[in-house]
Scaffold this active site. Structure first.
Site, PDB file in Angstrom:
ATOM      1  CB  SER A 198       3.493  16.643 -11.302  1.00 17.27           C
ATOM      2  OG  SER A 198       3.822  15.720 -10.282  1.00 17.27           O
TER       3      SER A 198
ATOM      4  CE1 TYR B 237       1.207  19.768  -7.179  1.00 17.85           C
ATOM      5  CE2 TYR B 237       1.512  17.474  -7.807  1.00 17.85           C
ATOM      6  CZ  TYR B 237       1.994  18.770  -7.724  1.00 17.85           C
ATOM      7  OH  TYR B 237       3.251  19.059  -8.193  1.00 17.85           O
TER       8      TYR B 237
HETATM    9  P1  NAD Z   1       7.797  26.419  -5.139  1.00 21.89           P
HETATM   10  O1  NAD Z   1       6.853  26.469  -3.989  1.00 21.89           O
HETATM   11  O2  NAD Z   1       9.263  26.419  -4.898  1.00 21.89           O
HETATM   12  O3  NAD Z   1       7.480  27.607  -6.160  1.00 21.89           O
HETATM   13  C1  NAD Z   1       6.189  27.913  -6.543  1.00 21.89           C
HETATM   14  C2  NAD Z   1       6.184  29.256  -7.226  1.00 21.89           C
HETATM   15  O4  NAD Z   1       4.835  29.589  -7.563  1.00 21.89           O
HETATM   16  C3  NAD Z   1       6.706  30.397  -6.340  1.00 21.89           C
HETATM   17  O5  NAD Z   1       7.391  31.336  -7.139  1.00 21.89           O
HETATM   18  C4  NAD Z   1       5.410  31.001  -5.801  1.00 21.89           C
HETATM   19  O6  NAD Z   1       5.545  32.375  -5.411  1.00 21.89           O
HETATM   20  C5  NAD Z   1       4.522  30.853  -7.011  1.00 21.89           C
HETATM   21  N1  NAD Z   1       3.103  30.897  -6.697  1.00 21.89           N
HETATM   22  C6  NAD Z   1       2.387  30.167  -5.803  1.00 21.89           C
HETATM   23  N2  NAD Z   1       1.104  30.537  -5.802  1.00 21.89           N
HETATM   24  C7  NAD Z   1       0.993  31.522  -6.736  1.00 21.89           C
HETATM   25  C8  NAD Z   1      -0.068  32.315  -7.208  1.00 21.89           C
HETATM   26  N3  NAD Z   1      -1.319  32.192  -6.715  1.00 21.89           N
HETATM   27  N4  NAD Z   1       0.188  33.234  -8.158  1.00 21.89           N
HETATM   28  C9  NAD Z   1       1.437  33.399  -8.661  1.00 21.89           C
HETATM   29  N5  NAD Z   1       2.495  32.682  -8.251  1.00 21.89           N
HETATM   30  C10 NAD Z   1       2.269  31.754  -7.295  1.00 21.89           C
HETATM   31  O7  NAD Z   1       7.337  25.137  -5.966  1.00 21.89           O
HETATM   32  P2  NAD Z   1       8.086  24.231  -7.054  1.00 21.89           P
HETATM   33  O8  NAD Z   1       8.382  22.934  -6.420  1.00 21.89           O
HETATM   34  O9  NAD Z   1       9.191  24.978  -7.717  1.00 21.89           O
HETATM   35  O10 NAD Z   1       6.893  23.989  -8.070  1.00 21.89           O
HETATM   36  C11 NAD Z   1       6.814  24.569  -9.350  1.00 21.89           C
HETATM   37  C12 NAD Z   1       5.897  23.734 -10.224  1.00 21.89           C
HETATM   38  O11 NAD Z   1       6.463  22.434 -10.412  1.00 21.89           O
HETATM   39  C13 NAD Z   1       4.505  23.516  -9.624  1.00 21.89           C
HETATM   40  O12 NAD Z   1       3.540  23.574 -10.655  1.00 21.89           O
HETATM   41  C14 NAD Z   1       4.604  22.122  -9.041  1.00 21.89           C
HETATM   42  O13 NAD Z   1       3.348  21.505  -8.968  1.00 21.89           O
HETATM   43  C15 NAD Z   1       5.505  21.460 -10.067  1.00 21.89           C
HETATM   44  N6  NAD Z   1       6.181  20.252  -9.564  1.00 21.89           N
HETATM   45  C16 NAD Z   1       7.004  20.304  -8.471  1.00 21.89           C
HETATM   46  C17 NAD Z   1       7.603  19.127  -8.050  1.00 21.89           C
HETATM   47  C18 NAD Z   1       8.540  19.097  -6.866  1.00 21.89           C
HETATM   48  O14 NAD Z   1       8.940  18.001  -6.469  1.00 21.89           O
HETATM   49  N7  NAD Z   1       8.937  20.208  -6.305  1.00 21.89           N
HETATM   50  C19 NAD Z   1       7.380  17.934  -8.715  1.00 21.89           C
HETATM   51  C20 NAD Z   1       6.531  17.923  -9.812  1.00 21.89           C
HETATM   52  C21 NAD Z   1       5.943  19.090 -10.229  1.00 21.89           C
END
Ligand code: NAD
Length: 256
Positions: free
Chosen positions: A138, A151
């Site tokens: 991130s 985080y």
């Molecule tokens: P999201 O909440 O849409 O999806 C998260 C996914 O992880 C889902 O499929 C959920 O079921 C799964 N998950 C959560 N806990 C879990 C566990 N204990 N075991 C197995 N699966 C689990 O989130 P997102 O925004 O798509 O985030 C995905 C990644 O990208 C994360 O690592 C997040 O930190 C990173 N990220 C997101 C953003 C953003 O702005 N959305 C920005 C930077 C980084």
């Protein structure tokens, strides 16, 4: 381009993980999904692209379940060629109010899970002389924001882990890199939009605008599709010498 390759994407029932899984599937990769919530919808979306799909429901905070998932991938599909460590959660609170169990969960899911998958996937990749490990870090792996101590710590740790493993694998045909998105409008961020709108007494559209205006100069969300295409590039031969990088797709967040 990725015909014959098997890609495991953790946390791929939603958001960015699903976007990446679909982009890799469009290139012909077999996809193994993981995550909670609706599984049939994401499975059908991958199948519609004409590739094989598997699913394992391992909880990424539990090392024994991760081990079972890695064994399933090899038993069912023969190998794990592409590993995308994407599962992640967020909790927003001042450090003195941060619930210790939320700290532990964030470190386990956002950081330690990548160690548990990588240590099991890497030997096979090295043996075959080809592999790709992509760690969803991130902007918070590069810079901090207040109230996100767990985080930020996990994501900085994940970038450090990426560099160390990239060096260990540097001559093996396996590349290890991190992807650093800024704001992406997924369920994880929607919660923060809702909180912002409620705190400021504004509607959701204004909540989104304020969230973006604070950090992301492009004033546009990065999309799961754009992150999927970056993952495809990092899996290509053109990227075979990209080693241990933290690659931002953040609308200028970290350029400031
Ligand atoms: P999201 O909440 O849409 O999806 C998260 C996914 O992880 C889902 O499929 C959920 O079921 C799964 N998950 C959560 N806990 C879990 C566990 N204990 N075991 C197995 N699966 C689990 O989130 P997102 O925004 O798509 O985030 C995905 C990644 O990208 C994360 O690592 C997040 O930190 C990173 N990220 C997101 C953003 C953003 O702005 N959305 C920005 C930077 C980084």
């Amino acid at each position: 381009m990725l015909n014959g390759k098997v890609a495991l994407v953790t946390g791929s029932t939603s958001g960015i993980g699903l976007g990446i899984a679909l982009s890799l599937a469009r290139q012909g990769a077999t996809i193994v999904l993981n995550g909670f919530g609706d599984v049939e919808g994401p499975k059908a979306a991958v199948t519609a692209l004409g590739v094989k799909v598997g699913y394992h429901g391992a909880d990424m905070s539990k090392p024994a379940e991760i081990e079972a998932m890695m064994a399933y991938v090899t038993a069912e599909f023969g190998a794990c060629d592409i590993l995308v460590n994407n599962a992640g959660i967020q909790h927003v609170a001042a450090v003195e109010d941060f619930p210790p169990e939320r700290w532990d969960a964030i470190i386990a899911i956002n950081l330690s899970s990548a160690f548990h998958t990588t240590r099991l996937a890497l030997p096979g990749m090295k043996q075959r002389g080809w592999g790709r490990i992509l760690n969803l870090a991130s902007v918070h792996g590069l810079v901090a924001s207040a109230h996100k101590s767990a985080y930020v710590a996990a994501k900085h740790g994940l970038i450090g882990f990426t560099k160390a493993v990239a060096l260990e694998a540097a001559t093996s045909g396996v590349t290890v890199n991190a992807i650093c998105p800024g704001w992406v409008l997924t369920p994880l961020v929607q919660k923060q939009v809702d909180a912002r709108a409620a705190a400021d007494g504004v509607d959701m559209e204004e909540g989104k605008r304020r969230l973006l205006a604070e950090k992301q100069p492009s004033l546009r969300f990065t999309t799961p599709e754009q992150l999927g295409e970056l993952a495809v590039f990092l899996c290509s031969d053109a990227a075979s010498n990209v080693c241990g990088q933290a690659w931002s797709l953040d609308g200028g967040w970290t350029a400031q």
